[in-house]
Design a protein around this motif. Structure first.
Motif, PDB file in Angstrom:
ATOM      1  N   LEU A  90       0.812  -1.218   0.000  1.00 27.97           N
ATOM      2  CA  LEU A  90       0.000   0.000   0.000  1.00 27.97           C
ATOM      3  C   LEU A  90       0.845   1.266   0.000  1.00 27.97           C
ATOM      4  O   LEU A  90       0.489   2.256  -0.623  1.00 27.97           O
ATOM      5  N   GLN A  91       1.982   1.233   0.688  1.00 30.45           N
ATOM      6  CA  GLN A  91       2.823   2.424   0.741  1.00 30.45           C
ATOM      7  C   GLN A  91       3.744   2.553  -0.467  1.00 30.45           C
ATOM      8  O   GLN A  91       3.908   3.642  -1.005  1.00 30.45           O
ATOM      9  N   TYR A  92       4.344   1.449  -0.898  1.00 26.76           N
ATOM     10  CA  TYR A  92       5.406   1.543  -1.897  1.00 26.76           C
ATOM     11  C   TYR A  92       5.003   1.094  -3.306  1.00 26.76           C
ATOM     12  O   TYR A  92       5.772   1.308  -4.246  1.00 26.76           O
ATOM     13  N   ILE A  93       3.831   0.500  -3.444  1.00 26.18           N
ATOM     14  CA  ILE A  93       3.312   0.146  -4.767  1.00 26.18           C
ATOM     15  C   ILE A  93       1.863   0.626  -4.836  1.00 26.18           C
ATOM     16  O   ILE A  93       0.918  -0.155  -4.832  1.00 26.18           O
ATOM     17  N   PRO A  94       1.675   1.943  -4.847  1.00 25.58           N
ATOM     18  CA  PRO A  94       0.309   2.481  -4.827  1.00 25.58           C
ATOM     19  C   PRO A  94      -0.464   2.113  -6.092  1.00 25.58           C
ATOM     20  O   PRO A  94       0.097   2.056  -7.193  1.00 25.58           O
ATOM     21  N   LEU A  95      -1.742   1.853  -5.911  1.00 21.53           N
ATOM     22  CA  LEU A  95      -2.608   1.394  -6.990  1.00 21.53           C
ATOM     23  C   LEU A  95      -2.578   2.320  -8.201  1.00 21.53           C
ATOM     24  O   LEU A  95      -2.446   1.859  -9.334  1.00 21.53           O
ATOM     25  N   GLU A  96      -2.709   3.602  -7.986  1.00 18.16           N
ATOM     26  CA  GLU A  96      -2.768   4.523  -9.136  1.00 18.16           C
ATOM     27  C   GLU A  96      -1.469   4.528  -9.930  1.00 18.16           C
ATOM     28  O   GLU A  96      -1.488   4.628 -11.156  1.00 18.16           O
ATOM     29  N   GLU A  97      -0.355   4.413  -9.258  1.00 19.07           N
ATOM     30  CA  GLU A  97       0.923   4.358  -9.968  1.00 19.07           C
ATOM     31  C   GLU A  97       1.056   3.045 -10.739  1.00 19.07           C
ATOM     32  O   GLU A  97       1.530   3.022 -11.880  1.00 19.07           O
ATOM     33  N   TYR A 101       1.525   2.643 -14.948  1.00 14.85           N
ATOM     34  CA  TYR A 101       2.491   1.826 -15.694  1.00 14.85           C
ATOM     35  C   TYR A 101       1.781   0.856 -16.635  1.00 14.85           C
ATOM     36  O   TYR A 101       2.183   0.691 -17.786  1.00 14.85           O
ATOM     37  N   ILE A 102       0.724   0.232 -16.153  1.00 20.41           N
ATOM     38  CA  ILE A 102      -0.021  -0.725 -16.978  1.00 20.41           C
ATOM     39  C   ILE A 102      -0.637  -0.017 -18.180  1.00 20.41           C
ATOM     40  O   ILE A 102      -0.612  -0.532 -19.300  1.00 20.41           O
ATOM     41  N   SER A 103      -1.143   1.188 -17.972  1.00 20.74           N
ATOM     42  CA  SER A 103      -1.738   1.941 -19.092  1.00 20.74           C
ATOM     43  C   SER A 103      -0.705   2.279 -20.158  1.00 20.74           C
ATOM     44  O   SER A 103      -1.044   2.479 -21.316  1.00 20.74           O
ATOM     45  N   GLY A 105       1.551   0.205 -21.078  1.00 23.96           N
ATOM     46  CA  GLY A 105       1.971  -1.047 -21.701  1.00 23.96           C
ATOM     47  C   GLY A 105       3.012  -1.820 -20.921  1.00 23.96           C
ATOM     48  O   GLY A 105       3.537  -2.822 -21.408  1.00 23.96           O
ATOM     49  N   ILE A 106       3.312  -1.389 -19.727  1.00 24.38           N
ATOM     50  CA  ILE A 106       4.259  -2.118 -18.874  1.00 24.38           C
ATOM     51  C   ILE A 106       3.417  -3.104 -18.066  1.00 24.38           C
ATOM     52  O   ILE A 106       2.818  -2.735 -17.056  1.00 24.38           O
ATOM     53  N   VAL A 107       3.363  -4.340 -18.557  1.00 25.34           N
ATOM     54  CA  VAL A 107       2.436  -5.303 -17.957  1.00 25.34           C
ATOM     55  C   VAL A 107       3.092  -6.584 -17.449  1.00 25.34           C
ATOM     56  O   VAL A 107       2.483  -7.311 -16.664  1.00 25.34           O
ATOM     57  N   GLU A 108       4.283  -6.877 -17.887  1.00 27.53           N
ATOM     58  CA  GLU A 108       4.965  -8.087 -17.407  1.00 27.53           C
ATOM     59  C   GLU A 108       5.416  -7.869 -15.964  1.00 27.53           C
ATOM     60  O   GLU A 108       5.844  -6.768 -15.600  1.00 27.53           O
ATOM     61  N   LEU A 109       5.343  -8.916 -15.167  1.00 28.16           N
ATOM     62  CA  LEU A 109       5.738  -8.794 -13.763  1.00 28.16           C
ATOM     63  C   LEU A 109       7.161  -8.274 -13.608  1.00 28.16           C
ATOM     64  O   LEU A 109       7.429  -7.412 -12.774  1.00 28.16           O
ATOM     65  N   TRP A 110       8.070  -8.782 -14.416  1.00 30.87           N
ATOM     66  CA  TRP A 110       9.467  -8.350 -14.285  1.00 30.87           C
ATOM     67  C   TRP A 110       9.624  -6.879 -14.639  1.00 30.87           C
ATOM     68  O   TRP A 110      10.419  -6.174 -14.028  1.00 30.87           O
ATOM     69  N   GLU A 111       8.831  -6.403 -15.616  1.00 32.98           N
ATOM     70  CA  GLU A 111       8.898  -4.982 -15.995  1.00 32.98           C
ATOM     71  C   GLU A 111       8.342  -4.100 -14.878  1.00 32.98           C
ATOM     72  O   GLU A 111       8.925  -3.067 -14.544  1.00 32.98           O
ATOM     73  N   LEU A 112       7.230  -4.509 -14.320  1.00 30.64           N
ATOM     74  CA  LEU A 112       6.627  -3.759 -13.217  1.00 30.64           C
ATOM     75  C   LEU A 112       7.561  -3.760 -12.007  1.00 30.64           C
ATOM     76  O   LEU A 112       7.738  -2.726 -11.346  1.00 30.64           O
ATOM     77  N   LEU A 138      -6.809  -3.560 -12.415  1.00 26.84           N
ATOM     78  CA  LEU A 138      -5.524  -2.874 -12.492  1.00 26.84           C
ATOM     79  C   LEU A 138      -5.441  -1.963 -13.701  1.00 26.84           C
ATOM     80  O   LEU A 138      -4.463  -1.245 -13.871  1.00 26.84           O
ATOM     81  N   TYR A 139      -6.460  -2.006 -14.510  1.00 24.51           N
ATOM     82  CA  TYR A 139      -6.479  -1.104 -15.667  1.00 24.51           C
ATOM     83  C   TYR A 139      -7.026   0.249 -15.218  1.00 24.51           C
ATOM     84  O   TYR A 139      -7.914   0.325 -14.382  1.00 24.51           O
ATOM     85  N   PRO A 140      -6.459   1.315 -15.770  1.00 25.18           N
ATOM     86  CA  PRO A 140      -6.888   2.674 -15.356  1.00 25.18           C
ATOM     87  C   PRO A 140      -8.402   2.845 -15.495  1.00 25.18           C
ATOM     88  O   PRO A 140      -9.003   2.397 -16.463  1.00 25.18           O
ATOM     89  N   GLN A 141      -8.978   3.482 -14.494  1.00 24.97           N
ATOM     90  CA  GLN A 141     -10.408   3.761 -14.507  1.00 24.97           C
ATOM     91  C   GLN A 141     -10.701   4.972 -15.364  1.00 24.97           C
ATOM     92  O   GLN A 141      -9.992   5.958 -15.320  1.00 24.97           O
ATOM     93  N   ARG A 142     -11.712   4.896 -16.166  1.00 25.36           N
ATOM     94  CA  ARG A 142     -12.071   6.009 -17.047  1.00 25.36           C
ATOM     95  C   ARG A 142     -13.325   6.687 -16.579  1.00 25.36           C
ATOM     96  O   ARG A 142     -14.141   6.235 -15.956  1.00 25.36           O
TER      97      ARG A 142
END
Length: 142
Positions: A90-97, A101-103, A105-112, A138-142
């Motif tokens: 929750l502190q170091y991997i915030p949902l919005e961030e 990254y996913i938006s 195109g950074i979607v592979e676990l190793w890339e994230l 995990l996809y950005p909310q529109r």
């Protein structure tokens, strides 16, 4: 957000948590609640991502108050470890961030994991926590 070792060391210092080098026989790190100390065995750590992951996890023990002793039953230990991971996520991997990254195109676990400076194993825990435990897209909310 900047994800690096210096920042997590500063975060620990701000909370008066001391990080001390120590050589352990079987573990890489430990947190001591009363002493406000994190012991870490640098000789067992492979790289910066592992050190960062260990430190944010140990900080998670302090943030969540999830501590245990060697005599605690396995289930209580697992619960404390889970709560420490959750606090670190929750502190170091915030949902919005993560969504940002996913938006892009950074979607592979190793890339994230690279983007957040954590191990791939910890990144998998973070994705699972948001997606599977909380049921959040995990996809950005529109």
């Amino acid at each position: 957000m900047k994800h690096n070792l210096n920042q997590v060391y500063q975060d620990l210092e701000k909370e008066n948590i001391t990080v001390l080098p120590y050589q352990f026989r079987h573990i890489k790190s430990v947190s001591l609640k009363e002493e406000k100390v994190v012991g870490i065995d640098q000789s067992k750590i492979e790289d910066c991502a592992e050190e960062y992951t260990i430190l944010i996890h140990e900080k998670g023990h302090f943030d969540s108050g999830a501590f245990y002793t060697a005599e605690c039953p396995y289930l209580l230990r697992e619960q404390a470890e889970y709560r420490a991971d959750r606090a670190a996520i929750l502190q170091y991997i915030p949902l919005e961030e993560l969504r940002e990254y996913i938006s892009r195109g950074i979607v592979e676990l190793w890339e994230l994991a690279e983007q957040f400076g954590v191990t791939e194993v910890f990144m998998k825990k973070a994705v699972s926590y948001y997606r599977d435990t909380l049921g959040i897209s995990l996809y950005p909310q529109r």
